[in-house]
Design an enzyme around this catalytic site. Structure first.
Site, PDB file in Angstrom:
ATOM      1  N   THR A 151      -7.913   9.532   2.277  1.00 61.02           N
ATOM      2  CA  THR A 151      -8.289   8.211   1.768  1.00 61.02           C
ATOM      3  C   THR A 151      -8.584   7.308   2.968  1.00 61.02           C
ATOM      4  O   THR A 151      -9.683   7.347   3.516  1.00 61.02           O
ATOM      5  CB  THR A 151      -7.196   7.622   0.847  1.00 61.02           C
ATOM      6  N   LYS A 186      -2.329  14.579   3.882  1.00 67.03           N
ATOM      7  CA  LYS A 186      -3.016  13.299   3.986  1.00 67.03           C
ATOM      8  C   LYS A 186      -1.984  12.200   3.848  1.00 67.03           C
ATOM      9  O   LYS A 186      -0.948  12.355   3.201  1.00 67.03           O
ATOM     10  CB  LYS A 186      -4.118  13.157   2.939  1.00 67.03           C
ATOM     11  N   GLU A 189      -2.091   3.223   8.816  1.00 66.05           N
ATOM     12  CA  GLU A 189      -3.226   2.310   8.728  1.00 66.05           C
ATOM     13  C   GLU A 189      -3.183   1.267   9.842  1.00 66.05           C
ATOM     14  O   GLU A 189      -2.210   0.518   9.977  1.00 66.05           O
ATOM     15  CB  GLU A 189      -3.246   1.644   7.354  1.00 66.05           C
ATOM     16  N   THR A 216       2.512   7.579   0.017  1.00 64.15           N
ATOM     17  CA  THR A 216       1.218   7.940  -0.535  1.00 64.15           C
ATOM     18  C   THR A 216       0.729   9.058   0.342  1.00 64.15           C
ATOM     19  O   THR A 216      -0.074   8.907   1.234  1.00 64.15           O
ATOM     20  CB  THR A 216       0.197   6.807  -0.618  1.00 64.15           C
ATOM     21  N   THR A 236     -12.149  -3.221  -1.923  1.00 61.62           N
ATOM     22  CA  THR A 236     -13.491  -3.775  -1.751  1.00 61.62           C
ATOM     23  C   THR A 236     -14.135  -3.320  -0.451  1.00 61.62           C
ATOM     24  O   THR A 236     -15.284  -3.609  -0.210  1.00 61.62           O
ATOM     25  CB  THR A 236     -13.420  -5.314  -1.775  1.00 61.62           C
ATOM     26  N   ASN A 255      -5.482  -3.409   4.238  1.00 58.02           N
ATOM     27  CA  ASN A 255      -4.820  -3.522   2.947  1.00 58.02           C
ATOM     28  C   ASN A 255      -5.168  -4.808   2.213  1.00 58.02           C
ATOM     29  O   ASN A 255      -4.949  -4.905   0.996  1.00 58.02           O
ATOM     30  CB  ASN A 255      -3.310  -3.393   3.133  1.00 58.02           C
TER      31      ASN A 255
END
EC number: 2.3.1.35
Length: 410
Positions: free
Chosen positions: A160, A186, A283, A197, A410, A405
């Site tokens: 992702t 992942k 991230e 996640t 979007t 985040n």
């Protein structure tokens, strides 16, 4: 670093992946969930494989987890695992469950398998229905992508916000026979013990009973995937699943087998490497953070303190800024819920001891900042209370994490 057994017994396979063990194939394609990137992957075993899984501790468990649990409850033998990225199929009510069943049934039909031999997994945005027609059309095309060399395509298809594919395979010897263990994972954000996640898949051609495999997976998960954190949030879709198809033709492995220790170490090495890559790929992260805690009175105490340090936002931001503020480490230890004698604590950042028996040492702030500027930052804590230790992994907390985040959908 490998320990002595690992150095002597484990051989890392160049470009190894989930499909490296004998009798496994994998593939990954773009089916239209995402704009351009691969978003649908599959792992296939030539024969039914003993299987085991552990799942997220989040009370909201996504539909694919429920379907996979059902498959494994019927029989702990799988022959296929299908995974989509871009959509988590979570919080999608009864329709989400039927979509997960449809994914399972489509794989069973395409590969001529029993639906109960198929596991399903999804990752991505929560709360939106799967584009199931695109997925089933993609499943029909998956046989064209299958190869023992396409494990990296599978690894790419399950990503992702990850920035790189996380794949590994090792070779060990059991009874003089070559046994391979492969893994792919992942995970980048919404990462926190227990599970995150995060999806991880481990395959092996070793012969091992499902009950033994389940016990092994739980034990190893507690040392690896449950010892990482990126942001303290546990997702709805986390799963670690392992398959062992027995095609190495060894005598069934268990704790009494003479080669159990090397298999255990090899399996653990694969899981820890995948876990560290997930932490490194947090991230927006710029650094992998490793925290070792020694001298605890129990394994649980050591684990709790290590995770508290690596998960502290104040510690993480200090590491991002290369600020040697060891008081934040002390703060995290004090928030662990365990009784610790502050006059016994030693703290080392990289090679530099900043606290010795509870007292600040004489050190160069510039050297500490330099240690905190490395790609991997190592923090070592000794409590001097007992003989137990643990290691946890995480990353720094950056402006980029907020940017990613704040605009995830979007």
């Amino acid at each position: 670093m490998m320990n002595q057994i690992e150095q002597e017994k484990i051989k890392i396979i160049p470009n190894g992946s989930i499909s490296s063990p004998k009798g496994f194939k994998a593939g990954g394609i773009h089916c239209g969930i995402r704009k351009k990137k691969k978003d649908l992957g599959i792992i296939i075993s030539d024969v039914p494989a003993a299987s085991a899984a552990v799942y997220t501790m989040n009370i909201f468990q996504a539909a694919p987890l429920q379907v996979t649990k059902e498959s494994l409850a019927d029989s702990p033998y799988l022959q296929a695992v299908v995974v989509n990225s871009g959509n988590a199929n979570a919080f999608t009510a009864e329709q989400g469950l039927w979509d997960a069943y449809e994914m399972r049934d489509a794989v069973a039909k395409t590969f001529n398998l029993s639906p109960m031999n198929v596991a399903v997994s999804s990752t991505g945005v929560i709360g939106e229905r799967l584009p199931i027609e695109r997925i089933t059309a993609g499943i029909a095309k998956l046989p064209e992508s299958l190869s023992s060399d396409n494990g990296w395509d599978f690894g790419e298809a399950i990503l992702t916000t990850d920035t790189f594919v996380k794949s590994i395979a090792i070779e060990i010897s059991v009874e003089g026979k070559k046994v391979i263990i492969g893994g792919t994972a992942k995970g980048s954000g919404m990462i926190h013990p227990n599970m995150a996640t995060m999806l991880a898949f481990i395959t092996t051609d070793a012969n091992i009973h499902p009950d033994v495999l389940q016990k092994l997976l739980r034990d190893v998960t507690d040392q690896s995937f449950n010892m990482i954190t990126v942001d303290g949030d546990t997702s709805t879709n986390d799963m670690v699943l392992t398959m062992a198809n027995g095609l190495a033709e060894n005598t069934p492995l268990d704790e009494y087998h003479p080669d159990w220790e090397v298999f255990y170490q090899g399996f653990t090495y694969v899981a820890k490497q995948l876990a560290k890559w997930i932490a490194k790929d947090g991230e927006g992260a710029t650094k992998l953070v490793s925290v070792e805690v020694h001298g605890a009175t129990s394994p649980m105490m050591a684990k709790a303190i290590a995770k508290k340090i690596v998960g502290s936002n104040l510690v993480k931001t200090a590491i991002y800024g290369a600020d040697g503020n060891w008081g934040r480490i002390i703060m995290a230890i004090g928030n662990s819920g365990y009784q610790v004698d502050p006059q016994l604590i030693d703290i080392t950042i990289g090679p530099i001891t900043v606290l010795k028996h509870g007292l600040k040492t004489f050190y160069s702030e510039e050297k500490v900042s330099e240690a905190l500027s490395q790609d991997e930052v190592k923090i070592h804590v000794d409590l001097h209370l007992g003989n137990c230790s643990a290691e946890a992994w995480g990353c720094d907390l950056t402006y980029e994490y907020v940017r990613i985040n704040a605009s995830y959908r979007t």
